[in-house]
Design an enzyme around this catalytic site. Structure first.
Site, PDB file in Angstrom:
ATOM      1  N   TYR A  30      34.595  -1.008  18.441  1.00 54.67           N
ATOM      2  CA  TYR A  30      34.839  -0.141  17.294  1.00 54.67           C
ATOM      3  C   TYR A  30      36.238   0.448  17.341  1.00 54.67           C
ATOM      4  CZ  TYR A  30      34.208   4.196  20.026  1.00 54.67           C
ATOM      5  OH  TYR A  30      34.348   5.228  20.909  1.00 54.67           O
TER       6      TYR A  30
ATOM      7  N   ARG B 295      16.313 -12.428  20.203  1.00 54.91           N
ATOM      8  CA  ARG B 295      16.975 -11.800  21.341  1.00 54.91           C
ATOM      9  C   ARG B 295      17.268 -12.834  22.416  1.00 54.91           C
ATOM     10  NH1 ARG B 295      16.482  -9.349  26.284  1.00 54.91           N
ATOM     11  NH2 ARG B 295      17.282  -7.214  26.480  1.00 54.91           N
TER      12      ARG B 295
ATOM     13  N   LYS C 282      37.345  -1.201  23.750  1.00 54.73           N
ATOM     14  CA  LYS C 282      36.687  -0.087  23.051  1.00 54.73           C
ATOM     15  C   LYS C 282      35.319  -0.531  22.556  1.00 54.73           C
ATOM     16  CE  LYS C 282      37.818   3.617  19.763  1.00 54.73           C
ATOM     17  NZ  LYS C 282      37.515   4.768  20.600  1.00 54.73           N
TER      18      LYS C 282
ATOM     19  N   GLU D 186      39.982   9.832  32.594  1.00 54.34           N
ATOM     20  CA  GLU D 186      40.258  10.284  31.217  1.00 54.34           C
ATOM     21  C   GLU D 186      39.121  11.197  30.792  1.00 54.34           C
ATOM     22  OE1 GLU D 186      40.147   6.900  28.474  1.00 54.34           O
ATOM     23  OE2 GLU D 186      38.639   5.938  29.724  1.00 54.34           O
TER      24      GLU D 186
ATOM     25  N   LEU E 111      40.801   3.759  28.458  1.00 50.54           N
ATOM     26  CA  LEU E 111      41.096   3.200  27.138  1.00 50.54           C
ATOM     27  C   LEU E 111      42.582   3.421  26.836  1.00 50.54           C
ATOM     28  CD1 LEU E 111      39.704   1.878  24.654  1.00 50.54           C
ATOM     29  CD2 LEU E 111      39.885   4.110  23.583  1.00 50.54           C
TER      30      LEU E 111
END
Ligand code: PLP
Length: 285
Positions: free
Chosen positions: A32, A100, A149, A181, A205
């Site tokens: 995302y 699945r 991300k 972070e 990130l």
């Protein structure tokens, strides 16, 4: 009611449906991006697009067909939802293979693309930024590819709940005594006028706000050290702050109960926030 974008359609939010077999739901197999909106314009959209491409490529994930239309989709949602200040979330998953299975679906399975907005009036004049955030430290128990991300946000959610329970605003994650972070932001300290933040690697990130803030700080002749710092160093720093697309530059005034810069936002963080917002607005699209 909010309009959202799903796989080519603009829909009322309650009509946008994703399959129960979507890999995002079953496997957290998705990435995302979050872009902020100020004055109805997108902040650093190009940076977010570059990182999205990288996240998709690192996971061998197909680019959604609408990749070339993402700017237009963002702008359309800003217009339709009348967003002046807020956030736009873009989510891409490996799609719906129809059942699945751990293995990736056959080539040609269409990714799922969702884009939605959140109105956040007062994003720029944030009360948290004015007061300064209190953070606690928690062990960093995330996976080893934090540079991608992904939508695997369970541990950051758990850490935010730990912070809330402790009466704090957020948590900083610590690995081998070193701060990696924040739960959803990059972490910085300031010591003797130097801005110190962990260097880029798979451990964190690669924040789009981080890149912009470091560029603006260098342009303003501020000294920057990209290196890891210990939790003890952070508690002993002159000031601290974090950066993210949703928080811009947010001063930190307390770490594990230790007050920094007299418990009020520090001068460097405050100046960087102003510079970041001013410069980003000039470049907004
Ligand atoms: N680090 C983590 C773990 C994040 O989740 C985020 C943003 O969500 C950031 C850093 C900041 O990145 P950006 O400045 O691109 O928002």
């Amino acid at each position: 009611m909010r309009t959202v974008y799903l796989n080519g359609d603009y829909l009322p939010e309650d009509e946008a449906k994703v399959s129960v077999f979507d890999r995002g739901f079953l496997m957290a197999d998705g990435v995302y991006e979050v872009t902020s909106v100020l004055g109805g314009k997108l902040i650093d959209f190009d940076g977010h697009l570059v990182r999205l491409r990288r996240s998709l490529s690192e996971l061998d994930m197909q680019e959604p067909a609408a990749m070339g239309d993402l700017l237009e989709i963002h702008r359309e949602l800003v217009a339709r939802n009348e967003i002046d200040e807020g956030l736009i979330y873009l989510q891409v998953t490996r799609g719906n293979p129809g059942d699945r299975d751990f293995h990736y679906p056959p080539e040609g399975t269409a990714p799922t693309l969702v884009v939605f907005t959140q109105a956040k009036p007062g994003l720029a004049a944030s009360p948290l930024a004015q007061r300064g955030a209190r953070v606690i430290s928690v062990p960093d128990m995330r996976w080893g590819r934090r540079d991608i991300k992904t939508v695997q946000l369970l541990y950051p959610s758990m850490a935010k709940m730990m912070a809330q329970k402790a009466g704090a605003d957020d948590a900083w994650l610590v690995q081998d005594g070193l701060v990696t972070e924040g739960t959803s932001n990059n972490a910085y300290i300031v010591k003797d006028g130097r801005i110190i933040t962990r260097a880029l690697s798979n451990d964190i990130l690669h924040g789009i706000t981080r890149a912009a803030v470091l560029r603006f700080a260098r342009e303003a002749q501020m000294e920057i050290e990209e290196r890891s710092f210990t939790l003890d160093e952070a508690k002993d720093a002159d000031e601290a702050f974090f950066t993210s697309a949703s928080g811009f530059v947010t001063p930190v005034v307390e770490i594990d109960g230790c007050k920094l810069s007299g418990g009020t936002p520090g001068a460097v963080a405050t100046r960087l926030r102003e510079i970041y917002i001013d410069e980003s607005l000039k470049r907004a699209t």
